[in-house]
Enzyme design. Structure first.
Site, PDB file in Angstrom:
ATOM      1  N   ASP A   1       0.815  -1.225   0.000  1.00  0.00           N
ATOM      2  CA  ASP A   1       0.000   0.000   0.000  1.00  0.00           C
ATOM      3  C   ASP A   1       0.845   1.270   0.000  1.00  0.00           C
ATOM      4  O   ASP A   1       0.439   2.294   0.536  1.00  0.00           O
ATOM      5  CB  ASP A   1      -0.966   0.034   1.212  1.00  0.00           C
ATOM      6  CG  ASP A   1      -1.821  -1.211   1.285  1.00  0.00           C
ATOM      7  OD1 ASP A   1      -2.289  -1.657   0.225  1.00  0.00           O
ATOM      8  OD2 ASP A   1      -1.999  -1.746   2.392  1.00  0.00           O
TER       9      ASP A   1
ATOM     10  N   LYS B   1       2.269   2.032  -5.120  1.00  0.00           N
ATOM     11  CA  LYS B   1       2.973   1.521  -6.318  1.00  0.00           C
ATOM     12  C   LYS B   1       2.163   1.765  -7.587  1.00  0.00           C
ATOM     13  O   LYS B   1       2.717   2.090  -8.622  1.00  0.00           O
ATOM     14  CB  LYS B   1       3.224   0.013  -6.198  1.00  0.00           C
ATOM     15  CG  LYS B   1       4.211  -0.382  -5.136  1.00  0.00           C
ATOM     16  CD  LYS B   1       4.392  -1.875  -5.092  1.00  0.00           C
ATOM     17  CE  LYS B   1       3.144  -2.623  -4.643  1.00  0.00           C
ATOM     18  NZ  LYS B   1       2.706  -2.361  -3.264  1.00  0.00           N
TER      19      LYS B   1
ATOM     20  N   GLY C   1      -4.450  -4.436  -4.861  1.00  0.00           N
ATOM     21  CA  GLY C   1      -5.481  -3.638  -5.516  1.00  0.00           C
ATOM     22  C   GLY C   1      -5.100  -2.199  -5.503  1.00  0.00           C
ATOM     23  O   GLY C   1      -4.661  -1.697  -4.475  1.00  0.00           O
ATOM     24  N   HIS C   2      -5.165  -1.574  -6.639  1.00  0.00           N
ATOM     25  CA  HIS C   2      -4.961  -0.143  -6.590  1.00  0.00           C
ATOM     26  C   HIS C   2      -5.984   0.595  -7.439  1.00  0.00           C
ATOM     27  O   HIS C   2      -6.515   0.075  -8.406  1.00  0.00           O
ATOM     28  CB  HIS C   2      -3.529   0.246  -6.948  1.00  0.00           C
ATOM     29  CG  HIS C   2      -3.005  -0.442  -8.159  1.00  0.00           C
ATOM     30  ND1 HIS C   2      -2.033  -1.394  -8.093  1.00  0.00           N
ATOM     31  CD2 HIS C   2      -3.338  -0.302  -9.438  1.00  0.00           C
ATOM     32  CE1 HIS C   2      -1.783  -1.830  -9.312  1.00  0.00           C
ATOM     33  NE2 HIS C   2      -2.550  -1.179 -10.146  1.00  0.00           N
TER      34      HIS C   2
ATOM     35  N   GLN D   1       2.114  -6.167  -3.154  1.00  0.00           N
ATOM     36  CA  GLN D   1       2.375  -6.088  -1.708  1.00  0.00           C
ATOM     37  C   GLN D   1       3.695  -5.351  -1.457  1.00  0.00           C
ATOM     38  O   GLN D   1       4.008  -4.428  -2.190  1.00  0.00           O
ATOM     39  CB  GLN D   1       2.367  -7.483  -1.069  1.00  0.00           C
ATOM     40  CG  GLN D   1       0.985  -8.078  -0.916  1.00  0.00           C
ATOM     41  CD  GLN D   1       0.466  -8.753  -2.174  1.00  0.00           C
ATOM     42  OE1 GLN D   1       1.210  -9.432  -2.850  1.00  0.00           O
ATOM     43  NE2 GLN D   1      -0.790  -8.586  -2.491  1.00  0.00           N
TER      44      GLN D   1
ATOM     45  N   PRO E   1      -9.363  -0.795   8.120  1.00  0.00           N
ATOM     46  CA  PRO E   1      -8.506   0.330   8.494  1.00  0.00           C
ATOM     47  C   PRO E   1      -7.061  -0.135   8.570  1.00  0.00           C
ATOM     48  O   PRO E   1      -6.782  -1.211   9.107  1.00  0.00           O
ATOM     49  CB  PRO E   1      -9.010   0.750   9.875  1.00  0.00           C
ATOM     50  CG  PRO E   1      -9.960  -0.294  10.320  1.00  0.00           C
ATOM     51  CD  PRO E   1     -10.327  -1.162   9.148  1.00  0.00           C
TER      52      PRO E   1
HETATM   53  P1  IMP Z   1      -2.942 -12.783   2.084  1.00  0.00           P
HETATM   54  O1  IMP Z   1      -2.028 -12.235   1.030  1.00  0.00           O
HETATM   55  O2  IMP Z   1      -4.393 -12.538   1.778  1.00  0.00           O
HETATM   56  O3  IMP Z   1      -2.636 -14.214   2.415  1.00  0.00           O
HETATM   57  O4  IMP Z   1      -2.670 -11.964   3.446  1.00  0.00           O
HETATM   58  C1  IMP Z   1      -1.454 -12.106   4.180  1.00  0.00           C
HETATM   59  C2  IMP Z   1      -1.048 -10.779   4.798  1.00  0.00           C
HETATM   60  O5  IMP Z   1      -0.664  -9.884   3.759  1.00  0.00           O
HETATM   61  C3  IMP Z   1      -2.168 -10.079   5.576  1.00  0.00           C
HETATM   62  O6  IMP Z   1      -1.592  -9.395   6.679  1.00  0.00           O
HETATM   63  C4  IMP Z   1      -2.703  -9.081   4.571  1.00  0.00           C
HETATM   64  O7  IMP Z   1      -3.313  -7.970   5.215  1.00  0.00           O
HETATM   65  C5  IMP Z   1      -1.439  -8.678   3.850  1.00  0.00           C
HETATM   66  N1  IMP Z   1      -1.675  -8.196   2.488  1.00  0.00           N
HETATM   67  C6  IMP Z   1      -1.964  -8.940   1.389  1.00  0.00           C
HETATM   68  N2  IMP Z   1      -2.109  -8.150   0.306  1.00  0.00           N
HETATM   69  C7  IMP Z   1      -1.889  -6.891   0.718  1.00  0.00           C
HETATM   70  C8  IMP Z   1      -1.854  -5.621   0.044  1.00  0.00           C
HETATM   71  O8  IMP Z   1      -2.065  -5.498  -1.157  1.00  0.00           O
HETATM   72  N3  IMP Z   1      -1.565  -4.548   0.840  1.00  0.00           N
HETATM   73  C9  IMP Z   1      -1.302  -4.655   2.166  1.00  0.00           C
HETATM   74  N4  IMP Z   1      -1.319  -5.805   2.826  1.00  0.00           N
HETATM   75  C10 IMP Z   1      -1.606  -6.913   2.116  1.00  0.00           C
END
Ligand code: IMP
Length: 401
Positions: free
Chosen positions: A21, A24, A48-49, A231, A311
């Site tokens: 977040d 990017k 997601g952006h 990520q 949040p």
């Molecule tokens: P997962 O990718 O859904 O398995 O989530 C694993 C961890 O990565 C969790 O703490 C999510 O909140 C975090 N996470 C996954 N994708 C994003 C993103 O695009 N932005 C921020 N955190 C993410």
């Protein structure tokens, strides 16, 4: 802001230098104008952006935002896990806005497919973890990568042969159902799944390609490629705050494994950071702010998940973490976002000492160098030092020398 001429390279990776977040999408969208191919290498629709393009607002989770620019090619690589229903929904959104993707969107035949049972099993696993839950996005990302590593995943290319697809799916479903019943006490819901996936497969059939061949051929032909990471560094499966991470390689190296491109073909790495830090979900966060300050920053920065609406936890900029990100990713340029959000708030850093790291700011501020050593995990009270005045341009760059 620097001009695009500051990124004269043929192939660069854009990587999140914090916990995701960092903005990017905005940087990729800005740079995409100067690149021929924009290629996504890891993650899935957990990312997601939001991109404002013309009068339209797009939330793209799988398709690289370069697709919005006429003539640009967008690639979803083999390191990405794909929920075909989510992909088709994005295709529909683009079509509604009159964006023609014909011959410009390419999906790796090696990318692994996310199935509803992945989401079901993830939900059950998170519930079973209780307090120790990871706080995932519930998109089935982790279980899909688990299957990939366990060598019983089903890939995009499998959708091209209905008979083989049905056979593979039947085998996997019977294994999964047994595991799900034994571990979580619930059966798998698989009604109509094969037909649904084969129908989705027909929609995405024209996109399916060998992404490695495509990108390498493009580079051979002198085209430029922007590799878009998902990520951020601290969510990387190997180098992040394990186990509170995502299940893929979110670092720059993921561009090679997630697209089938050799490291010698990559010229530079742009790391993206905010002027403060956020993270979503559970896990360590050394510079996390107390509730009141976090709330102010969250409201100003609209720090709510683009995918889940959760949040975001907010904290001060953590330079020890950034230094780590510079090392792990081989970052050549750091882009700092969200400086505008911090107007009127004393912007402080959690840590310091990044030898040779200086911030290139607009002329009114002048260069500034961090010179205080600190560890990311230390609890020493003086760890937060005010460092910057508060009204800078929205985005400027740090240079690592
Ligand atoms: P997962 O990718 O859904 O398995 O989530 C694993 C961890 O990565 C969790 O703490 C999510 O909140 C975090 N996470 C996954 N994708 C994003 C993103 O695009 N932005 C921020 N955190 C993410």
């Amino acid at each position: 802001m620097q001009s695009r001429r500051d990124f004269p390279m043929k192939s660069i990776v854009v990587v999140g230098a914090q916990w995701g977040d960092e903005g990017k999408g905005k940087v990729v969208d800005y740079l995409a104008a100067s690149f021929d191919y924009i290629a996504r290498c890891a993650g899935g629709h957990n990312a997601g952006h939001t991109v404002i393009f013309g009068n339209d607002r797009f939330v793209l989770q799988l398709i690289p935002c370069g697709i919005l620019r006429p003539g640009k090619h967008a690639v979803i690589g083999s390191g990405v896990v794909v929920d075909p229903a989510a992909l088709v929904a994005e295709l529909d959104t683009l079509a509604k806005s009159g964006i023609d993707i014909t011959g410009r969107l390419h999906l790796s035949n090696r990318a692994h497919l996310i199935f509803p049972y992945h989401r079901q099993m993830e939900k059950a696993a998170e519930a079973a973890r209780g307090e120790a839950k990871i706080g995932t996005t519930s998109r089935g990302i982790g279980p899909t990568y688990e299957d990939k590593m366990a060598r019983h995943g089903i890939r995009v290319g499998d959708l091209l042969n209905a008979g083989r697809f049905r056979e593979k799916l039947e085998r996997v479903i019977s294994d999964k159902d047994a595991v799900c019943r034994a571990t979580y006490g619930v059966p798998l819901d698989t009604e109509g799944m094969a037909e649904q996936y084969l129908a989705l497969g027909e929609r995405i059939r024209p996109l399916i390609a060998d992404s490695s061949e495509l990108i390498n051929d493009a580079l051979d032909a002198g085209k430029s490629v922007l590799f878009e990471g998902a990520q951020g560094t601290m969510l990387d499966i190997d180098f992040g705050t394990y186990p509170y991470v995502t299940s893929s390689n979110a670092i720059a190296g993921g561009a090679c494994t997630g697209l089938g491109v050799g490291p010698t073909r990559i010229n530079g790495v742009a790391g993206i950071t905010k002027a403060y830090t956020t993270r979503v979900g559970s896990g360590p966060f050394p510079t996390e702010m107390p509730d009141l300050e976090a709330k102010e920053l969250r409201d100003r920065g609209k720090e709510y998940g683009a995918v889940t609406g959760r949040p975001r936890r907010c904290g001060w900029l953590d330079l020890a973490e950034l230094r780590y990100a510079v090392r792990i990713n081989g970052i050549t340029t750091l882009v700092v976002q969200t400086i505008n959000i911090t107007n009127g708030i004393t912007l402080v850093v959690g840590t310091a000492s990044v030898p040779g790291l200086s911030i290139v700011t607009p002329a009114t501020i002048g260069p500034w160098t961090v010179n205080k050593a600190f560890s990311a995990n230390s609890e020493t009270p003086d760890r937060f030092r005010p460092i910057l005045p508060t009204s800078l341009a929205e985005m400027f760059t740090l240079r690592y020398r």
